[in-house]
Design a protein around this motif. Sequence first.
Motif, mmCIF file in Angstrom:
data_model
loop_
_atom_site.group_PDB
_atom_site.id
_atom_site.type_symbol
_atom_site.label_atom_id
_atom_site.label_comp_id
_atom_site.label_asym_id
_atom_site.label_seq_id
_atom_site.Cartn_x
_atom_site.Cartn_y
_atom_site.Cartn_z
ATOM 1 N N LEU A 1 13.513 -6.732 -6.142
ATOM 2 C CA LEU A 1 12.575 -6.906 -7.196
ATOM 3 C C LEU A 1 11.989 -5.707 -7.764
ATOM 4 O O LEU A 1 11.962 -5.671 -9.084
ATOM 5 N N HIS B 1 13.703 -3.552 -12.139
ATOM 6 C CA HIS B 1 13.389 -4.715 -11.885
ATOM 7 C C HIS B 1 15.156 -5.517 -11.718
ATOM 8 O O HIS B 1 15.576 -5.817 -12.760
ATOM 9 N N ASP C 1 10.110 -5.403 -2.967
ATOM 10 C CA ASP C 1 9.185 -5.729 -3.962
ATOM 11 C C ASP C 1 8.241 -4.398 -4.338
ATOM 12 O O ASP C 1 7.382 -4.487 -5.237
ATOM 13 N N ARG D 1 4.266 -1.851 -6.918
ATOM 14 C CA ARG D 1 4.676 -3.031 -6.749
ATOM 15 C C ARG D 1 5.031 -3.784 -7.806
ATOM 16 O O ARG D 1 4.535 -3.950 -8.876
ATOM 17 N N TRP D 2 6.173 -4.799 -7.716
ATOM 18 C CA TRP D 2 6.517 -5.812 -8.617
ATOM 19 C C TRP D 2 5.365 -6.968 -8.531
ATOM 20 O O TRP D 2 5.334 -7.517 -7.424
#
Length: 189
Positions: free
Chosen positions: A106, A129, A155, A175-176
Motif C-alpha cells: 500500500l 502506492h 501500509d 502511513r497510507w
Amino acid sequence: MTWQAVLGSLAVAAALTVTGCGSGDSTASKTPEPTAPAGVPTAPSGPSQPAPTVTAAPAPGPTDPCVTNLAAPEIARAVSELPRDPRSQQGWNPEPLAGNYNECALLSAVIVKANTNSENPNTRAVLFHRGKYIPTGVPDTFGFNGLDSEATTGDTVALKYSGGLPGLDSVVKFRWNGSGVELIGNTPG
C-alpha cells in the motif's frame, strides 16, 4: 598428333605451371580452413569424437512483483518527474540509496540523492502506492537517508535520518490511510 607430341605438350604445360607459382603460392595455402561459428567448439583432428552437447540456459521465470525491486523502471520514471533539488538546483539520481519499493505494498519508498558531486548531497524519499508514484499530497520527505525496516509494514514506511552518530537517529513514519499519505509518528531511533 603423335603420342610423343602430346607428352611433350603436357611436359611444357607442367613446366610453365611450376615456374609460374612461387614457393608460398599454392591453391592449398590460399583455401581457408572451414571454421566453426563463434562459441562452438571444434573437434580435434584424429579419430572421430562425439559432438558436444550444448544446452540452453533455462528461461527466467516471471518475477514476483511483491518483492523489493530497487531496479524497477517505475522508480527512474518517478525520479525524472521530481522537481530539482532546491539546494543544488540539480536533478535527482535514479539509483536508490535505500528503499522497499514493490508493486503490492500500500505504501513503499525509495531514498534518492541529488545528482551532484557535493560531499553531502541532499536526499529525499519518493513514495509509491501499489507501485505508482504519489506526486502530490505527500508531507515533506527531504533529508531522510534510510528506512527503519523493523517499523516499516505493508501500509507504513518508517523513514530514518541518521547523522552518523550512534543513538541520534530519527525515525518518521508515514502511513497510507486509504486515500493518501499521512504523517503518523516522529520518534528517536
